[in-house]
Design a protein around this motif. Structure first.
Motif, mmCIF file in Angstrom:
data_model
loop_
_atom_site.group_PDB
_atom_site.id
_atom_site.type_symbol
_atom_site.label_atom_id
_atom_site.label_comp_id
_atom_site.label_asym_id
_atom_site.label_seq_id
_atom_site.Cartn_x
_atom_site.Cartn_y
_atom_site.Cartn_z
ATOM 1 N N PRO A 77 0.782 -1.233 0.000
ATOM 2 C CA PRO A 77 0.000 0.000 0.000
ATOM 3 C C PRO A 77 0.818 1.290 0.000
ATOM 4 O O PRO A 77 0.231 2.372 -0.009
ATOM 5 C CB PRO A 77 -0.816 -0.113 1.279
ATOM 6 C CG PRO A 77 0.074 -0.827 2.229
ATOM 7 C CD PRO A 77 0.854 -1.807 1.363
ATOM 8 N N GLU A 78 2.142 1.221 -0.020
ATOM 9 C CA GLU A 78 2.961 2.428 0.110
ATOM 10 C C GLU A 78 2.860 3.368 -1.091
ATOM 11 O O GLU A 78 2.963 4.582 -0.944
ATOM 12 C CB GLU A 78 4.443 2.069 0.324
ATOM 13 C CG GLU A 78 4.709 1.189 1.519
ATOM 14 C CD GLU A 78 4.477 -0.293 1.222
ATOM 15 O OE1 GLU A 78 4.329 -0.655 0.036
ATOM 16 O OE2 GLU A 78 4.433 -1.065 2.178
ATOM 17 N N GLY A 79 2.743 2.805 -2.287
ATOM 18 C CA GLY A 79 2.693 3.621 -3.491
ATOM 19 C C GLY A 79 4.062 4.024 -4.011
ATOM 20 O O GLY A 79 4.178 4.922 -4.836
ATOM 21 N N GLN A 80 5.106 3.337 -3.560
ATOM 22 C CA GLN A 80 6.473 3.647 -3.985
ATOM 23 C C GLN A 80 6.750 3.023 -5.354
ATOM 24 O O GLN A 80 6.407 1.860 -5.594
ATOM 25 C CB GLN A 80 7.466 3.101 -2.964
ATOM 26 C CG GLN A 80 8.911 3.318 -3.338
ATOM 27 C CD GLN A 80 9.865 2.673 -2.342
ATOM 28 O OE1 GLN A 80 9.447 2.141 -1.311
ATOM 29 N NE2 GLN A 80 11.141 2.700 -2.655
ATOM 30 N N LYS A 81 7.377 3.788 -6.260
ATOM 31 C CA LYS A 81 7.711 3.262 -7.587
ATOM 32 C C LYS A 81 8.821 2.226 -7.463
ATOM 33 O O LYS A 81 9.869 2.488 -6.887
ATOM 34 C CB LYS A 81 8.141 4.383 -8.535
ATOM 35 C CG LYS A 81 8.396 3.872 -9.954
ATOM 36 C CD LYS A 81 8.610 4.988 -10.956
ATOM 37 C CE LYS A 81 9.890 5.715 -10.683
ATOM 38 N NZ LYS A 81 10.261 6.686 -11.725
ATOM 39 N N LEU A 82 8.574 1.027 -8.006
ATOM 40 C CA LEU A 82 9.544 -0.065 -7.979
ATOM 41 C C LEU A 82 10.247 -0.243 -9.317
ATOM 42 O O LEU A 82 11.436 -0.528 -9.366
ATOM 43 C CB LEU A 82 8.844 -1.380 -7.616
ATOM 44 C CG LEU A 82 8.148 -1.451 -6.275
ATOM 45 C CD1 LEU A 82 7.373 -2.758 -6.141
ATOM 46 C CD2 LEU A 82 9.161 -1.298 -5.136
ATOM 47 N N TYR A 83 9.492 -0.124 -10.416
ATOM 48 C CA TYR A 83 10.021 -0.376 -11.755
ATOM 49 C C TYR A 83 9.433 0.623 -12.737
ATOM 50 O O TYR A 83 8.308 1.100 -12.563
ATOM 51 C CB TYR A 83 9.643 -1.783 -12.251
ATOM 52 C CG TYR A 83 10.065 -2.892 -11.341
ATOM 53 C CD1 TYR A 83 11.346 -3.414 -11.399
ATOM 54 C CD2 TYR A 83 9.180 -3.430 -10.415
ATOM 55 C CE1 TYR A 83 11.739 -4.444 -10.564
ATOM 56 C CE2 TYR A 83 9.557 -4.459 -9.573
ATOM 57 C CZ TYR A 83 10.843 -4.965 -9.655
ATOM 58 O OH TYR A 83 11.219 -5.976 -8.821
ATOM 59 N N GLU A 84 10.208 0.885 -13.788
ATOM 60 C CA GLU A 84 9.720 1.694 -14.898
ATOM 61 C C GLU A 84 10.238 1.059 -16.181
ATOM 62 O O GLU A 84 11.431 0.792 -16.300
ATOM 63 C CB GLU A 84 10.220 3.139 -14.770
ATOM 64 C CG GLU A 84 9.762 4.024 -15.907
ATOM 65 C CD GLU A 84 10.127 5.480 -15.689
ATOM 66 O OE1 GLU A 84 9.634 6.059 -14.698
ATOM 67 O OE2 GLU A 84 10.894 6.008 -16.502
ATOM 68 N N PHE A 85 9.322 0.797 -17.105
ATOM 69 C CA PHE A 85 9.684 0.162 -18.371
ATOM 70 C C PHE A 85 9.260 1.048 -19.530
ATOM 71 O O PHE A 85 8.205 1.672 -19.479
ATOM 72 C CB PHE A 85 8.977 -1.198 -18.508
ATOM 73 C CG PHE A 85 9.280 -2.146 -17.388
ATOM 74 C CD1 PHE A 85 10.508 -2.778 -17.296
ATOM 75 C CD2 PHE A 85 8.330 -2.407 -16.412
ATOM 76 C CE1 PHE A 85 10.793 -3.652 -16.258
ATOM 77 C CE2 PHE A 85 8.589 -3.284 -15.373
ATOM 78 C CZ PHE A 85 9.828 -3.910 -15.300
ATOM 79 N N ARG A 86 10.060 1.065 -20.587
ATOM 80 C CA ARG A 86 9.701 1.776 -21.819
ATOM 81 C C ARG A 86 9.229 0.756 -22.830
ATOM 82 O O ARG A 86 9.922 -0.189 -23.139
ATOM 83 C CB ARG A 86 10.896 2.529 -22.381
ATOM 84 C CG ARG A 86 11.250 3.710 -21.549
ATOM 85 C CD ARG A 86 11.712 4.866 -22.422
ATOM 86 N NE ARG A 86 11.786 6.063 -21.619
ATOM 87 C CZ ARG A 86 10.829 6.970 -21.550
ATOM 88 N NH1 ARG A 86 9.756 6.839 -22.264
ATOM 89 N NH2 ARG A 86 10.947 8.019 -20.777
ATOM 90 N N ARG A 87 8.039 0.966 -23.353
ATOM 91 C CA ARG A 87 7.471 0.092 -24.357
ATOM 92 C C ARG A 87 7.852 0.558 -25.759
ATOM 93 O O ARG A 87 7.795 -0.163 -26.707
ATOM 94 C CB ARG A 87 5.935 0.050 -24.176
ATOM 95 C CG ARG A 87 5.292 -1.105 -24.866
ATOM 96 C CD ARG A 87 4.002 -0.739 -25.527
ATOM 97 N NE ARG A 87 4.010 0.499 -26.240
ATOM 98 C CZ ARG A 87 4.492 0.662 -27.474
ATOM 99 N NH1 ARG A 87 5.035 -0.325 -28.122
ATOM 100 N NH2 ARG A 87 4.441 1.829 -28.044
ATOM 101 N N GLY A 88 8.206 1.788 -25.877
ATOM 102 C CA GLY A 88 8.609 2.367 -27.153
ATOM 103 C C GLY A 88 9.074 3.773 -26.882
ATOM 104 O O GLY A 88 8.859 4.297 -25.802
#
Length: 173
Positions: free
Chosen positions: A123-134
């Motif tokens: 429930p923290e809402g902390q960003k864990l990962y970010e991916f670029r699809r294009g």
């Protein structure tokens, strides 16, 4: 159970404890045992597609829905305690897709641009990962699905491709 989509701009989700109906201007949370209406959320922003996600894990029965019509803000609501858990500023443009993993501890999101997919801890809402699809071409993300072990995230869109991202833990130095 994933979201069920209809042509009436509603989204219906359920787990062992809750049934959620998300309409363009409101969200209804029902107790699954007796179908009693537990809460009506009327102060929700315009949500023309009825976008929402409900965790299938009844212990972590979190509901996610757009917190803004103009940016990709996500409201995370605890469907057991009937209280807002957190607000996540996920994207600069409106949301196109959101989904929980099987344990309700991760939430993935994509915006209408469809180039960046982000995963947050719940429930923290902390960003864990970010991916670029294009990089340049915008697409319409139609679904996000975690593998049952939460090691992979599958993304499909209106193009002829499916992207599968590995959610790896990268040790800090």
């Amino acid at each position: 159970m994933n979201n069920f989509h209809s042509h009436e701009n509603t989204d219906k989700s359920l787990n062992e404890k809750r049934l959620v109906v998300c309409l363009e201007e409101s969200v209804y949370i029902h107790n699954i045992k007796d179908m009693k209406l537990l809460r009506t959320l009327l102060d929700t922003p315009q949500n023309p597609t009825g976008l929402c996600a409900l965790s299938i894990n009844h212990s972590n029965s979190y509901l996610a829905y757009p917190g803004s019509a103009s940016v990709g803000e996500i409201m995370v609501y605890d469907a057991n305690t009937l209280k807002i858990e957190c607000t996540i500023p996920a994207h600069d443009s409106p949301l196109a897709a959101i989904t929980f993993n099987s344990t309700g501890t991760k939430l993935a999101s994509a915006s209408e641009k469809g180039t960046v997919i982000r995963v947050f801890s719940i429930p923290e809402g902390q960003k864990l990962y970010e991916f670029r699809r294009g990089m340049k071409r915008y697409v319409n993300i139609s679904s996000l699905v975690f593998s049952m072990d939460s090691q992979f995230l599958c993304v499909s869109s209106n193009t002829e491709t499916v992207h599968i991202f590995r959610l790896e833990h990268i040790p800090e130095k």
